[in-house]
Write a protein that holds these residues in place. Sequence first.
Motif, PDB file in Angstrom:
ATOM      1  N   THR A  65     -12.104  -4.361  -4.409  1.00 14.50           N
ATOM      2  CA  THR A  65     -11.797  -2.929  -4.269  1.00 14.50           C
ATOM      3  C   THR A  65     -10.315  -2.670  -4.029  1.00 14.50           C
ATOM      4  OG1 THR A  65     -12.282  -3.055  -1.890  1.00 14.50           O
ATOM      5  CG2 THR A  65     -14.105  -2.458  -3.360  1.00 14.50           C
ATOM      6  N   ARG A  78      -2.176   0.624  -7.080  1.00 16.56           N
ATOM      7  CA  ARG A  78      -2.215  -0.359  -8.175  1.00 16.56           C
ATOM      8  C   ARG A  78      -1.392  -1.605  -7.893  1.00 16.56           C
ATOM      9  NH1 ARG A  78       1.214   2.559 -13.041  1.00 16.56           N
ATOM     10  NH2 ARG A  78       3.244   2.641 -11.987  1.00 16.56           N
ATOM     11  N   THR A  81       0.861  -1.199   0.000  1.00 21.48           N
ATOM     12  CA  THR A  81       0.000   0.000   0.000  1.00 21.48           C
ATOM     13  C   THR A  81       0.891   1.241   0.000  1.00 21.48           C
ATOM     14  OG1 THR A  81      -0.106  -0.055   2.408  1.00 21.48           O
ATOM     15  CG2 THR A  81      -1.875  -1.165   1.204  1.00 21.48           C
ATOM     16  N   SER A  88      -7.841  -1.876  -5.757  1.00 22.58           N
ATOM     17  CA  SER A  88      -7.209  -0.746  -6.438  1.00 22.58           C
ATOM     18  C   SER A  88      -7.273   0.537  -5.603  1.00 22.58           C
ATOM     19  CB  SER A  88      -7.861  -0.513  -7.801  1.00 22.58           C
ATOM     20  OG  SER A  88      -9.240  -0.214  -7.649  1.00 22.58           O
ATOM     21  N   LYS A  89      -8.183   0.611  -4.654  1.00 25.70           N
ATOM     22  CA  LYS A  89      -8.271   1.790  -3.781  1.00 25.70           C
ATOM     23  C   LYS A  89      -7.025   1.952  -2.916  1.00 25.70           C
ATOM     24  CE  LYS A  89     -13.347   1.667  -3.363  1.00 25.70           C
ATOM     25  NZ  LYS A  89     -13.644   2.983  -3.926  1.00 25.70           N
ATOM     26  N   PHE A  90      -6.292   0.867  -2.711  1.00 30.48           N
ATOM     27  CA  PHE A  90      -5.079   0.911  -1.899  1.00 30.48           C
ATOM     28  C   PHE A  90      -3.818   1.097  -2.744  1.00 30.48           C
ATOM     29  CE2 PHE A  90      -8.246  -1.434   0.483  1.00 30.48           C
ATOM     30  CZ  PHE A  90      -8.133  -0.905   1.754  1.00 30.48           C
ATOM     31  N   LYS A 144     -14.327   1.674   6.056  1.00 33.58           N
ATOM     32  CA  LYS A 144     -15.412   1.949   5.122  1.00 33.58           C
ATOM     33  C   LYS A 144     -15.801   0.716   4.306  1.00 33.58           C
ATOM     34  CE  LYS A 144     -14.166   6.840   4.469  1.00 33.58           C
ATOM     35  NZ  LYS A 144     -13.695   7.856   3.501  1.00 33.58           N
ATOM     36  N   LEU A 145     -14.839  -0.182   4.107  1.00 30.08           N
ATOM     37  CA  LEU A 145     -15.055  -1.308   3.194  1.00 30.08           C
ATOM     38  C   LEU A 145     -15.503  -2.589   3.890  1.00 30.08           C
ATOM     39  CD1 LEU A 145     -11.932  -0.842   0.886  1.00 30.08           C
ATOM     40  CD2 LEU A 145     -14.290  -0.211   0.370  1.00 30.08           C
ATOM     41  N   MET A 154       0.490   5.349   1.238  1.00 33.65           N
ATOM     42  CA  MET A 154      -0.657   5.481   2.137  1.00 33.65           C
ATOM     43  C   MET A 154      -0.186   5.362   3.576  1.00 33.65           C
ATOM     44  SD  MET A 154      -3.845   3.413   0.394  1.00 33.65           S
ATOM     45  CE  MET A 154      -4.984   4.059   1.633  1.00 33.65           C
ATOM     46  N   SER A 182      -4.589   6.320   7.036  1.00 28.53           N
ATOM     47  CA  SER A 182      -5.395   6.303   5.810  1.00 28.53           C
ATOM     48  C   SER A 182      -5.864   4.900   5.476  1.00 28.53           C
ATOM     49  CB  SER A 182      -4.592   6.885   4.644  1.00 28.53           C
ATOM     50  OG  SER A 182      -4.244   8.227   4.886  1.00 28.53           O
ATOM     51  N   LEU A 237      -9.822   3.674   5.426  1.00 28.38           N
ATOM     52  CA  LEU A 237     -10.393   3.079   4.222  1.00 28.38           C
ATOM     53  C   LEU A 237     -10.929   1.676   4.498  1.00 28.38           C
ATOM     54  CD1 LEU A 237     -11.038   3.223   1.239  1.00 28.38           C
ATOM     55  CD2 LEU A 237      -8.653   2.605   0.732  1.00 28.38           C
TER      56      LEU A 237
END
Length: 281
Positions: A210, A216, A157, A212-214, A171-172, A160, A164, A168
């Motif tokens: 999900t 590529r 990650t 890719s939110k962390f 939320k997931l 980040m 952070s 995140l």
Amino acid sequence: MDFYFEKQRKQAESIICDQEHQPLIQYTKSPFEFPSPNYQSYQENGTKYLKCLKVIPEPLQKQLHACAGEIFLSGIPPEIRAEAIAEVAALIGELYILRFKVNFSGDSRGFAYLQYLNPTLMQLAIIRLPALFRQHSLPMIRVRQSRNSSKLLLKKTYRMSPQSVYELLCKLINFDKLVGRELYPGYFEYQIIFKCNEEAVHARRELLRTISKFGRNAVVLWDTSNEGTDVLSDECNANAANRCGASDFNQESFPTSHEKGFADFGKSVNIKTEDSQKIYN
């Protein structure tokens, strides 16, 4: 007189006719078949559930939710139904839940997870269930204690901060605890801890969707570093053996024997979900 004998003959023919139309095997409904007053039957994704409807005291419910006494069954033939497995298992004690893995056609993927309302029955079940399955013409089914992991690793990650990543993740998915290890200055790897394997399974599926939110390059893996041996999860092993190509687990995702154990790294950041407090060691 002729009328009397004719009446007896017709009665005899009627009895014979009724006997001919009776089934040779009398069908008895399984206590696990839907609708059942004692067990809830439903399916989510690739898992069929048979779950006890009894009201369970909260302390015991927490134990069961944390997979106490969980048993792993493998080698289940494709045509065998969840209800048949539950009926054999119930000869030992009252079931809490059966998680029976199925494919898109509803056939068995070869394995299942079993818990009794009394978790201490696990050891007895591991000893007696193989013989019971043999008695019911299912000698191919293997029984052992489940060794599923309830921990995931989140890696790569880059750029980040731990805070952070924590925000995140909140939320997931739902998780119990997050532990970050600093591999080298500014680069962290995270251990996500869950209350039970089932929660980890659902979370992993959502994180893969999900990821890719962390970043590529981010990846999510199963953490088996605390096993002490190079052991994959039960479900991963079963999928590999059955070559079923299921998407829930990926054998390549697990740490191999030459990788460092998670505890080998130095500085850590503990982030608990309960109080959102960060503890730096």
